[in-house]
Design an enzyme around this catalytic site. Structure first.
Site, PDB file in Angstrom:
ATOM      1  N   LYS A 265       1.154   4.338  -2.891  1.00 58.78           N
ATOM      2  CA  LYS A 265       0.841   5.748  -2.628  1.00 58.78           C
ATOM      3  C   LYS A 265       2.057   6.640  -2.828  1.00 58.78           C
ATOM      4  CE  LYS A 265      -3.379   4.707  -1.744  1.00 58.78           C
ATOM      5  NZ  LYS A 265      -4.374   4.855  -2.826  1.00 58.78           N
TER       6      LYS A 265
ATOM      7  N   TYR B 203       0.838  -1.200   0.000  1.00 62.01           N
ATOM      8  CA  TYR B 203       0.000   0.000   0.000  1.00 62.01           C
ATOM      9  C   TYR B 203       0.876   1.254   0.000  1.00 62.01           C
ATOM     10  CZ  TYR B 203      -3.553   3.363   1.551  1.00 62.01           C
ATOM     11  OH  TYR B 203      -4.393   4.442   1.656  1.00 62.01           O
TER      12      TYR B 203
ATOM     13  N   THR C  44     -16.937   4.929   1.748  1.00 60.57           N
ATOM     14  CA  THR C  44     -17.212   3.910   0.739  1.00 60.57           C
ATOM     15  C   THR C  44     -17.810   2.686   1.416  1.00 60.57           C
ATOM     16  OG1 THR C  44     -15.018   2.915   0.990  1.00 60.57           O
ATOM     17  CG2 THR C  44     -15.237   4.696  -0.630  1.00 60.57           C
TER      18      THR C  44
END
Length: 290
Positions: free
Chosen positions: A170, A166, A203
């Protein structure tokens, strides 16, 4: 404001989540939005949402939504997407690189070697796919001397968050935006590339995480942004006559919202990572080696 009557946008990974919200927001400003993703029908993904549903929502919001099934791990499919957009519209003004391979195991306990190797897919469909889509968009944008490429990012670029796959994604897209901006300036093209740190988003995935582990994620309820918020920020950025001054930067979406007086639902102004997490984007050096 940008004088074009028909702004053409591509939002990748827009079946659900951030991409869906960004696409709908751009549609509300009258954009023609190409919605990409792999989900064509219910059941294609564990979470709800399809490219057709998003495209319909874009049109309902006031724009024109066009769904294109595209697996961003397949360069040939991505090229076909851009060939279609340029054949149908003759231009592409905004590219939002949001597609990423996100798995539930990302947020599960354990060190990176204790989690499935498939998490590394986030570097393939996330970092590499952003490069490929930008590579395909750039010639058209340079030729028309106008365009904006946006990477959707987060503060995990600058601190530990859910592991190295991750974090590398990013941090990588932040650097892509910086280096692409250097090349656009070298070409003397009015094309900008930026990376935007989105906040925690309301979300289906995150809301499900909050509900499942309120003691761990419950604090996010007071800070989350709607997925549409970033889309409205992108629209304001695109229409900023000083956009080129921001090109290459990693920008905190909440701070951009304050700059442009863009608010979220109910007139709420989301907080910045600078205030909540005491973190800020890395500053890159101006040295250029070619």
């Amino acid at each position: 404001m940008n004088s074009q009557q028909n702004v053409v946008a591509i939002v990748t990974g827009a079946s659900r989540g951030a991409g869906r919200g960004i696409a709908i927001a751009l549609g509300s400003h009258g954009c023609t939005v190409y919605v990409t993703g792999r989900s064509e029908k219910a059941g294609d993904h564990a979470l709800p949402g399809t490219i057709y549903e998003t495209a319909e929502a874009v049109t309902k919001a006031g724009g024109k939504g066009i769904a294109v099934r595209c697996d961003h791990a397949d360069d040939a499919q991505v090229k076909a997407l851009f060939d279609q957009v340029l054949a149908e519209q003759g231009r592409v003004d905004i590219l939002v690189n949001n597609a990423a391979a996100v798995y539930d195991e990302l947020s599960m306990p354990g060190n990176f070697w204790e989690k499935p190797l498939k998490l590394v897919d986030m570097i393939e469909v996330g970092l590499r796919s952003s490069y490929v889509a930008s590579w395909l968009a750039a010639p058209a944008m340079v030729a028309q001397d106008n365009g904006l490429i946006v990477m959707t990012s987060a503060s995990g670029a600058a601190h530990y968050s859910m592991g190295p796959a991750y974090g590398a994604h990013k941090a990588g897209v932040d650097k892509l935006a910086f280096d692409m901006a250097v090349d656009f300036r070298d070409a003397k093209a009015s094309v900008a590339a930026v990376s935007i740190w989105m906040g925690a988003l309301a979300t289906d995935r995150l809301l499900g995480m909050i509900e499942a582990e309120p003691e761990k994620y419950g604090y996010l309820r007071d800070t989350i942004e709607t997925p549409e918020y970033t889309g409205h920020v992108i629209w304001a950025l695109f229409n900023d006559p000083t956009l080129q001054e921001r090109s290459g930067q990693t920008l905190i979406g909440a701070e951009l919202g304050r700059d442009y007086d863009v608010t979220d639902v109910g007139g709420r102004q989301p907080p910045s990572y600078r205030d909540t997490h005491k973190v800020m984007p890395h500053q890159h050096y101006p040295l250029v080696i070619r």
